[in-house]
Write a protein that holds these residues in place. Structure first.
Motif, short mmCIF file in Angstrom:
data_model
loop_
_atom_site.label_atom_id
_atom_site.label_comp_id
_atom_site.label_asym_id
_atom_site.label_seq_id
_atom_site.Cartn_x
_atom_site.Cartn_y
_atom_site.Cartn_z
N LEU A 118 0.83 -1.20 0.00
CA LEU A 118 0.00 0.00 0.00
C LEU A 118 0.87 1.26 0.00
O LEU A 118 0.55 2.25 -0.67
N TRP A 121 2.13 1.73 -3.75
CA TRP A 121 1.14 2.09 -4.76
C TRP A 121 0.40 3.38 -4.44
O TRP A 121 -0.13 4.05 -5.33
N CYS A 122 0.33 3.74 -3.16
CA CYS A 122 -0.42 4.93 -2.76
C CYS A 122 0.49 6.05 -2.27
O CYS A 122 0.02 7.01 -1.65
N PHE A 125 -0.44 9.69 -3.33
CA PHE A 125 -1.66 10.16 -2.69
C PHE A 125 -1.39 10.56 -1.24
O PHE A 125 -1.81 11.64 -0.79
N TRP A 184 -11.53 8.95 -3.71
CA TRP A 184 -10.90 9.63 -2.57
C TRP A 184 -11.46 9.10 -1.25
O TRP A 184 -10.74 9.00 -0.27
N GLY A 187 -9.77 5.73 -1.00
CA GLY A 187 -8.33 5.92 -0.83
C GLY A 187 -7.98 6.64 0.45
O GLY A 187 -6.88 6.46 0.98
N VAL A 190 -6.61 4.56 3.22
CA VAL A 190 -5.28 3.95 3.11
C VAL A 190 -4.35 4.39 4.25
O VAL A 190 -3.68 3.55 4.86
#
Length: 216
Positions: A118, A121-122, A125, A184, A187, A190
């Motif tokens: 995580l 990949w994030c 963000f 969002w 996400g 996360v």
């Protein structure tokens, strides 16, 4: 070489883990704030709950003091992102393994994989939420920087810095339509997962493995 970075990442993570969890959940819940409030009664229970969540997310229910604490927390989140990038690198032979979750592993290994995957990949963000959180807490600093970068010949015109700050604000909430808001909202959870897995990793490493690294 990574030990000092690990120590910073470890203790900052332990201190801010719960904070990130609360901010993540409350922030995800208020993505649809405008929709809720525009279609609801200002005296309704839903309206009051949304406003309470907004105050929690923006000010920690402590007014301007809470907003300053929020800025420090956002700064810690940004530091965690940047140090996490360095700590994520597992070596040339193993980097592909850190891009997926091995679901049949032990809980400790599954937790490790989930955090690393995580986090990779994030990353953009979460970093964006950290930087935009700093901006919302200390807007004068960003505005002063934008003002400093203005040239005399462009005063009064729309500046790149102004556009960048507007985009940063919109990116924080995903204000680009219903699809982005839905993404969002999902996400936004996360960082909560990362905070839980990070706290578990810290406690497991300190209390169970006595500082030994996770085997690759």
């Amino acid at each position: 070489m990574h030990r000092p970075i690990f120590q910073i990442h470890l203790w900052v993570g332990m201190v801010t883990g719960l904070y990130i969890f609360v901010m993540s959940v409350s922030g995800s819940a208020i993505v649809y704030r405008n929709a809720f409030e525009s279609s609801g009664n200002s005296q309704s229970h839903v309206f009051r709950v949304v406003e309470w969540l907004v105050d929690l997310d923006e000010n920690l229910l402590l007014g301007m003091t809470g907003r300053a604490i929020n800025g420090i927390g956002a700064l810690c989140l940004t530091v965690l992102c940047l140090t996490g990038v360095i700590l994520w690198w597992p070596g040339v032979m193993n980097w592909r393994r850190s891009l997926t979750v091995h679901w049949r592993s032990s809980f400790a290994r599954l937790n490790w994989d989930l955090h690393n995957t995580l986090g990779f990949w994030c990353f953009l963000f979460v970093l964006m939420w950290g930087i935009s959180g700093i901006y919302f807490a200390f807007p004068d600093v960003f505005n002063a920087l934008v003002g400093f970068l203005h040239t005399p010949t462009t005063i009064g015109k729309v500046q790149f810095g102004d556009i960048a700050l507007l985009w940063l604000s919109n990116l924080h909430f995903g204000r680009f339509g219903w699809l982005s808001e839905a993404l969002w909202t999902l996400g936004g959870l996360v960082p909560a997962v990362l905070s839980f897995t990070g706290i578990f990793m810290c406690c497991h490493r300190l209390l169970v493995r006595k500082g030994a690294p996770m085997p690759m």
